[in-house]
Scaffold this active site. Structure first.
Site, PDB file in Angstrom:
ATOM      1  N   TYR A  14       0.871  -1.173   0.000  1.00  9.04           N
ATOM      2  CA  TYR A  14       0.000   0.000   0.000  1.00  9.04           C
ATOM      3  C   TYR A  14       0.907   1.221   0.000  1.00  9.04           C
ATOM      4  CZ  TYR A  14      -4.234   2.664   1.194  1.00  9.04           C
ATOM      5  OH  TYR A  14      -5.316   3.519   1.175  1.00  9.04           O
ATOM      6  N   GLY A  21      -5.723   0.129   8.510  1.00  8.31           N
ATOM      7  CA  GLY A  21      -6.197  -0.132   9.868  1.00  8.31           C
ATOM      8  C   GLY A  21      -5.737  -1.474  10.412  1.00  8.31           C
ATOM      9  N   ALA A  22      -5.579  -1.515  11.731  1.00  9.26           N
ATOM     10  CA  ALA A  22      -5.153  -2.739  12.398  1.00  9.26           C
ATOM     11  C   ALA A  22      -6.123  -3.887  12.128  1.00  9.26           C
ATOM     12  CB  ALA A  22      -5.015  -2.494  13.898  1.00  9.26           C
ATOM     13  N   ASP A  23      -7.421  -3.585  12.022  1.00  4.33           N
ATOM     14  CA  ASP A  23      -8.409  -4.631  11.768  1.00  4.33           C
ATOM     15  C   ASP A  23      -8.141  -5.319  10.436  1.00  4.33           C
ATOM     16  OD1 ASP A  23      -9.090  -2.208  10.490  1.00  4.33           O
ATOM     17  OD2 ASP A  23     -11.224  -2.711  10.455  1.00  4.33           O
ATOM     18  N   ARG A  24      -7.758  -4.543   9.431  1.00  4.00           N
ATOM     19  CA  ARG A  24      -7.501  -5.111   8.108  1.00  4.00           C
ATOM     20  C   ARG A  24      -6.234  -5.966   8.120  1.00  4.00           C
ATOM     21  NH1 ARG A  24      -8.815  -0.460   3.753  1.00  4.00           N
ATOM     22  NH2 ARG A  24      -9.168  -2.276   2.448  1.00  4.00           N
ATOM     23  N   ASP A  43     -14.739  -7.776   4.781  1.00  2.00           N
ATOM     24  CA  ASP A  43     -15.153  -7.537   6.158  1.00  2.00           C
ATOM     25  C   ASP A  43     -16.348  -6.585   6.136  1.00  2.00           C
ATOM     26  OD1 ASP A  43     -15.469  -6.768   8.823  1.00  2.00           O
ATOM     27  OD2 ASP A  43     -13.333  -6.571   9.186  1.00  2.00           O
ATOM     28  N   THR A  46     -18.274  -1.624  10.284  1.00  8.60           N
ATOM     29  CA  THR A  46     -18.769  -0.261  10.144  1.00  8.60           C
ATOM     30  C   THR A  46     -18.615   0.196   8.701  1.00  8.60           C
ATOM     31  OG1 THR A  46     -18.107   0.166  12.404  1.00  8.60           O
ATOM     32  CG2 THR A  46     -18.546   2.084  11.037  1.00  8.60           C
TER      33      THR A  46
END
Length: 68
Positions: A14, A21-24, A43, A46
């Site tokens: 990237y 984001g950490a979630d990704r 995912d 939100t």
């Protein structure tokens, strides 16, 4: 705990990896550890995100769409 600067062993393809984001990143690492092959991870949180993990375990943060 995952936060900026933590080494996951997974290169992030990237332009500015600090923006991913950490979630990704966690989704990509967990998916690759489980499947050991190329993946597309969707995912529905939100926001709806689409990420690609290469066969070699690199991640590419794809499109992000706002939730409703």
């Amino acid at each position: 705990m995952l936060e900026p600067g933590v080494k996951t062993g997974m290169p992030i393809l990237y332009e500015n990896p600090q923006e991913v984001g950490a979630d990704r990143i966690v989704n990509a690492v967990a998916g690759y550890e489980r499947m050991k092959k190329a993946l597309i991870i969707v995912d529905f949180g939100t926001a709806t995100t689409f990420d690609y993990v290469t066969p070699k375990g690199n991640t590419w943060a794809g499109p992000l769409h706002r939730g409703s």
